[in-house]
Scaffold this motif. Structure first.
Motif, PDB file in Angstrom:
ATOM      1  N   PRO A  98      -6.132  -4.283  17.939  1.00 37.69           N
ATOM      2  CA  PRO A  98      -4.670  -4.853  18.977  1.00 37.69           C
ATOM      3  C   PRO A  98      -4.416  -2.921  18.568  1.00 37.69           C
ATOM      4  CG  PRO A  98      -4.485  -6.933  17.070  1.00 37.69           C
ATOM      5  CD  PRO A  98      -6.266  -5.769  17.286  1.00 37.69           C
ATOM      6  N   ALA A  99      -4.265  -2.536  17.709  1.00 34.83           N
ATOM      7  CA  ALA A  99      -3.658  -1.341  16.762  1.00 34.83           C
ATOM      8  C   ALA A  99      -4.457  -0.601  17.863  1.00 34.83           C
ATOM      9  CB  ALA A  99      -4.382  -1.304  15.498  1.00 34.83           C
ATOM     10  N   ASN A 158       1.013   3.980   2.047  1.00 33.13           N
ATOM     11  CA  ASN A 158       1.200   4.361   3.166  1.00 33.13           C
ATOM     12  C   ASN A 158       1.859   2.899   3.661  1.00 33.13           C
ATOM     13  OD1 ASN A 158      -1.142   2.795   3.881  1.00 33.13           O
ATOM     14  ND2 ASN A 158      -1.569   4.641   5.019  1.00 33.13           N
ATOM     15  N   ARG A 199       6.637  -8.546   3.489  1.00 28.98           N
ATOM     16  CA  ARG A 199       5.110  -9.433   3.457  1.00 28.98           C
ATOM     17  C   ARG A 199       4.073  -9.775   2.147  1.00 28.98           C
ATOM     18  NH1 ARG A 199       0.841  -5.275   7.321  1.00 28.98           N
ATOM     19  NH2 ARG A 199       1.080  -4.538   5.119  1.00 28.98           N
ATOM     20  N   ALA A 200       3.878  -8.808   1.565  1.00 30.67           N
ATOM     21  CA  ALA A 200       3.215  -9.372   0.035  1.00 30.67           C
ATOM     22  C   ALA A 200       3.779 -10.305  -0.554  1.00 30.67           C
ATOM     23  CB  ALA A 200       2.984  -7.664  -0.722  1.00 30.67           C
ATOM     24  N   ALA A 251      -5.193  -3.935   3.552  1.00 27.48           N
ATOM     25  CA  ALA A 251      -3.600  -5.063   3.805  1.00 27.48           C
ATOM     26  C   ALA A 251      -3.804  -6.707   4.748  1.00 27.48           C
ATOM     27  CB  ALA A 251      -2.229  -4.523   4.652  1.00 27.48           C
ATOM     28  N   ALA A 276       0.850   0.864   5.470  1.00 24.75           N
ATOM     29  CA  ALA A 276      -0.281  -0.134   6.370  1.00 24.75           C
ATOM     30  C   ALA A 276       0.927  -0.851   6.687  1.00 24.75           C
ATOM     31  CB  ALA A 276      -1.138  -0.846   4.814  1.00 24.75           C
ATOM     32  N   LEU A 277       2.209  -1.514   7.197  1.00 16.10           N
ATOM     33  CA  LEU A 277       2.614  -2.476   8.352  1.00 16.10           C
ATOM     34  C   LEU A 277       1.471  -2.055   9.606  1.00 16.10           C
ATOM     35  CD1 LEU A 277       6.026  -1.804   7.820  1.00 16.10           C
ATOM     36  CD2 LEU A 277       4.706  -3.538   6.931  1.00 16.10           C
ATOM     37  N   PHE A 278       1.712  -3.299  10.351  1.00 12.26           N
ATOM     38  CA  PHE A 278       0.831  -3.594  11.447  1.00 12.26           C
ATOM     39  C   PHE A 278       0.981  -3.113  12.604  1.00 12.26           C
ATOM     40  CE2 PHE A 278      -0.925  -7.137   9.114  1.00 12.26           C
ATOM     41  CZ  PHE A 278      -1.861  -6.688   7.981  1.00 12.26           C
ATOM     42  N   PRO A 279       0.960  -2.190  13.368  1.00 12.99           N
ATOM     43  CA  PRO A 279       2.264  -1.187  13.562  1.00 12.99           C
ATOM     44  C   PRO A 279       2.372  -1.811  15.666  1.00 12.99           C
ATOM     45  CG  PRO A 279      -0.269   0.039  14.474  1.00 12.99           C
ATOM     46  CD  PRO A 279      -0.570  -1.440  12.857  1.00 12.99           C
ATOM     47  N   HIS A 280       0.977  -2.932  15.982  1.00  9.72           N
ATOM     48  CA  HIS A 280       1.420  -3.536  17.182  1.00  9.72           C
ATOM     49  C   HIS A 280       2.521  -5.166  16.646  1.00  9.72           C
ATOM     50  CE1 HIS A 280      -1.509  -5.324  14.424  1.00  9.72           C
ATOM     51  NE2 HIS A 280      -2.206  -6.616  15.177  1.00  9.72           N
ATOM     52  N   LEU A 327      -4.185  -9.742   2.340  1.00 11.61           N
ATOM     53  CA  LEU A 327      -3.070 -10.742   3.464  1.00 11.61           C
ATOM     54  C   LEU A 327      -3.777 -12.374   3.480  1.00 11.61           C
ATOM     55  CD1 LEU A 327      -0.510  -8.658   4.986  1.00 11.61           C
ATOM     56  CD2 LEU A 327      -0.312 -10.013   3.083  1.00 11.61           C
ATOM     57  N   PHE A 360       0.335  -1.508   0.211  1.00 18.45           N
ATOM     58  CA  PHE A 360      -0.426   0.148   0.237  1.00 18.45           C
ATOM     59  C   PHE A 360       0.895   1.574  -0.057  1.00 18.45           C
ATOM     60  CE2 PHE A 360      -2.652  -3.377   1.161  1.00 18.45           C
ATOM     61  CZ  PHE A 360      -4.217  -2.651   0.758  1.00 18.45           C
ATOM     62  N   ASP A 403      -6.362   3.374   9.743  1.00 16.11           N
ATOM     63  CA  ASP A 403      -6.354   3.574   9.040  1.00 16.11           C
ATOM     64  C   ASP A 403      -7.490   2.696   7.793  1.00 16.11           C
ATOM     65  OD1 ASP A 403      -4.775   3.312   6.489  1.00 16.11           O
ATOM     66  OD2 ASP A 403      -2.739   3.795   7.155  1.00 16.11           O
ATOM     67  N   TYR A 434       2.088 -12.563   9.193  1.00 15.21           N
ATOM     68  CA  TYR A 434       1.742 -12.574   9.665  1.00 15.21           C
ATOM     69  C   TYR A 434       0.257 -14.022   8.337  1.00 15.21           C
ATOM     70  CZ  TYR A 434      -3.488 -10.980  10.036  1.00 15.21           C
ATOM     71  OH  TYR A 434      -5.116 -10.304   9.815  1.00 15.21           O
ATOM     72  N   PRO A 435       0.406 -13.694   6.914  1.00 15.51           N
ATOM     73  CA  PRO A 435      -0.096 -13.963   6.298  1.00 15.51           C
ATOM     74  C   PRO A 435      -0.115 -15.677   6.471  1.00 15.51           C
ATOM     75  CG  PRO A 435       0.943 -13.221   4.829  1.00 15.51           C
ATOM     76  CD  PRO A 435       1.100 -12.614   6.536  1.00 15.51           C
ATOM     77  N   SER A 491      -6.652   1.790   5.520  1.00  7.10           N
ATOM     78  CA  SER A 491      -5.412   0.652   4.872  1.00  7.10           C
ATOM     79  C   SER A 491      -4.840  -0.567   5.201  1.00  7.10           C
ATOM     80  CB  SER A 491      -4.393   1.096   3.733  1.00  7.10           C
ATOM     81  OG  SER A 491      -3.263   1.573   5.046  1.00  7.10           O
ATOM     82  N   LEU A 492      -5.289  -0.618   6.452  1.00  5.95           N
ATOM     83  CA  LEU A 492      -4.214  -1.650   7.657  1.00  5.95           C
ATOM     84  C   LEU A 492      -5.633  -2.900   7.614  1.00  5.95           C
ATOM     85  CD1 LEU A 492      -2.919  -0.084  11.186  1.00  5.95           C
ATOM     86  CD2 LEU A 492      -1.868  -0.907   9.022  1.00  5.95           C
TER      87      LEU A 492
END
Lengths: 349, 283
Positions: B203-204, A83, A146-147, B185, A85-89, B189, A81, B179, A98-99, B181-182
């Motif tokens: 969680p976010a 931005n 990741r993609a 995404a 869109a990495l998961f911040p947590h 996936l 994406f 966001d 993740y996938p 897009s999270l």
């Protein structure tokens, strides 16, 4: 039919048509850039491939199978994406795994996959890092890894490099291209940067206002633009309008130019790239394809020199290398030669 | 470089808020703490003293039981409110702007209802003669109307009804900033909609959820009308008892002691959850 096929795709948001009827084939294993100014519908087209938007009408086929109605999470396409869109947590490794994890992959498998992918994007030993502590370029690589974790059939990227500074962006373009060649995966990148498209793409799709203007390899887009929009958007060009006067001849303001592939009659627009125009000091004898003009300004950039010319009332730009520089100064009259093969006849935009 | 404020006028800017805080919070709270050590005079009001009698009386199983119930009820209300409000707010933030405005205005108007109105409203709705069970009977779902109030369920319903708009309004900014897009995404996936909600959205926004839980918990802890209107005496909270002692039993020192204790308990619970959150974040 192999590859990805758009079959009469239309996308409307209310009254606004984001993508006009488009049919397009993207061949298997190619690197394709969707190129156009912002709001031209290129991102909408990409999001329809990913299933994040449903086309209003038309079908999308992948290797002959209709995927139009398959939900996003069952398509198995990798997407990066704008931005990221990495998961911040999650940590770097958890993001990449993740996938695999949601498909019930074992810890050992995930670990192996993360290691392989991090090596692929040249970020070894980063798996435990929190995402927040990465630089822009590193985040970029994690998003790519990741993609690619699922070994997707399609690799989609939406303006992936726009957040990076100019220098890093150029090196990432080359790296991305090499990665794609190594994996042989069909890749579609949305960009508004024509240099980026020229650097990476096997095939460029030029779009504006929801319409596809031209689909061709980058060099062909540059040398044989199909219409005035493409000629002007890709690099800089001189657009000269005239009227077909005889076979292969066009009457323009100030003289006659020559070109191939001319219609039999009527008004035409020519595109001539600045670097193809030859300048010589005015010597009084003008042949066909040569006009007379005045130098209004010279911009010497060291590696190239730009001449701003006034040719029969029209502004023309010519570029020469230092070794080809004619011996003229601002205010001189010059002979401006337009070689026959440099005059590209444009269609209607 | 650190600029040292020297002149008195440098402090003037913080003078107003500091003054307001002193007048409307520090002084009343100080009076309450002082009063909690006063001596009650039987048949009269109270006299200044320094005794621990009020706290000692409080340390009985009876009051411990009520304190436990109050904290448990407030926690349950907080959890139920957030469980309901979080998905609701998430869906709300994904709707058209116009729809969002209509909902927010509606929630604000619910917020403007007083606790008394909410209490009597629900006690009518849950009554045998005029309540919603009559509707169920006419639909053929129930045999005969029954009274649902007073009961623990009625207390919960009333309190969650009261806290729900607060919860939505507190969660709304965080969720609308999330966001989109999270989630997209997560979908590319391979996560379905429900799974991406649980795996990514929740969680976010963990920090927002924790702070909302604390806010609703503290809010519910101070609730004293609804348990009386919708509950049996066994569902009365410490706040009800404080009111009872202060107003009906004229035992201000004991009421003050209980209030101080309640403040200490809620403060320590908030501190524990914040500390826990910090540790999680650091790791």
């Amino acid at each position: 039919m192999s590859g990805l096929v758009f079959d009469s795709i239309v996308k409307k948001f209310g009254d606004f048509t984001a993508v006009h009827e488009t049919s397009l084939t993207i061949p298997q294993g190619k690197f394709v850039c969707l190129l156009g100014p912002s709001g031209c519908g290129k991102t909408t087209l990409l999001r329809m491939i990913a299933g994040l938007e449903d086309p209003t009408t038309g079908r999308i086929l992948l290797e002959g199978n209709d995927v139009t109605r398959i939900p996003t999470h069952q398509r198995d396409f990798g997407m990066v994406f704008q931005n990221l869109a990495l998961f911040p947590h999650l940590s770097v490794g958890e993001n990449i795994a993740y996938p695999l994890r949601i498909r019930g992959g074992s810890k050992a498998d995930c670990f192996k996959a993360v290691k392989r992918l991090l090596d692929l994007v040249q970020l070894p030993d980063m798996a435990d890092r929190p995402v927040a502590r990465l630089s822009g370029g590193q985040k970029q690589r994690v998003a790519i890894a990741r993609a690619l974790a699922l070994e997707p059939k399609l690799f989609l990227l939406d303006e992936p490099l726009s957040a990076l500074d100019a220098k890093l962006r150029e090196s990432m373009q080359i790296e991305l291209k090499q990665l794609q060649q190594k994996l042989g995966i069909t890749t579609i990148v949305v960009t508004h940067d024509q240099r980026e498209a020229m650097t990476m793409a096997d095939l460029v799709v030029v779009m504006s206002q929801g319409k596809v203007h031209q689909v061709a390899p980058p060099v062909e887009i540059y040398r044989k633009p199909k219409d005035a929009f493409v000629a002007d958007f890709i690099g800089s060009t001189n657009l000269i309008s005239g009227r077909v006067s005889a076979a292969g001849k066009i009457a323009v303001a100030g003289g006659t130019l020559l070109a191939d592939d001319l219609p039999k009659s009527g008004d035409v627009t020519l595109s001539v790239r600045p670097e193809n125009i030859r300048l010589t000091k005015e010597n009084g004898e003008n042949s066909l394809g040569t006009l007379t003009g005045d130098v209004s300004y010279i911009r010497d950039l060291g590696a190239s020199i730009e001449f701003y010319l006034n040719v029969a009332g029209q502004q023309i730009t010519a570029i020469t290398t230092p070794s080809d520089r004619p011996d003229v100064v601002a205010g001189d009259s010059v002979s401006v030669a337009f070689p026959k093969d440099a005059c590209v006849v444009l269609g209607d935009a | 470089m650190k600029i040292k404020p020297g002149k008195f006028s440098d402090y003037a800017a913080i003078g107003f808020p500091a003054g307001m805080l002193t007048v409307f919070f520090v002084i009343p709270f100080g009076i309450m703490i002082a009063m909690s050590f006063f001596q009650r005079v039987q048949g009269a009001f109270y006299e200044p003293a320094f005794v621990f009698e009020n706290y000692a009386r409080f340390l009985s199983t009876f009051f411990a039981g009520i304190l436990g119930f109050s904290v448990g009820l407030a926690a349950l209300v907080a959890v139920v409110s957030v469980l309901l409000a979080f998905p609701f707010t998430y869906i709300l933030t994904r709707m058209a702007r116009q729809t969002q405005v209509v909902w927010l205005v509606f929630l604000l108007s619910v917020l403007s209802l007083s606790e008394v109105l909410i209490g009597f409203g629900w006690s009518t709705l849950l009554s045998r003669t005029a309540g919603i069970t009559n509707l169920l009977v006419s639909l053929g779902i129930m045999d005969k109307p029954m009274s649902l109030s007073p009961s623990f369920g009625a207390v919960m319903t009333g309190m969650v009804y009261q806290t729900f708009p607060y919860t939505v309004l507190v969660l709304y900014p965080a969720l609308s900033r999330l966001d989109p897009s999270l989630v997209e995404a997560a979908r590319t996936l391979g996560s379905g909609p429900a799974r991406s909600f649980l795996n990514v959205v929740v969680p976010a926004l963990r920090n927002s959820i924790v702070s909302t839980l604390i806010m609703v918990f503290v809010f519910a802890l101070g609730c004293y009308l609804l348990p009386q209107l919708l509950g049996k005496p066994s569902h009365w909270t410490l706040s009800v008892l404080i009111t009872d002692q202060a107003i009906y039993q004229s035992n201000m020192p004991f009421a003050a002691a209980m209030a101080v204790f309640l403040v200490l308990v809620s403060l320590s619970l908030v501190a524990i959850s914040l500390l826990y959150g910090k540790k999680e974040n650091a790791g």
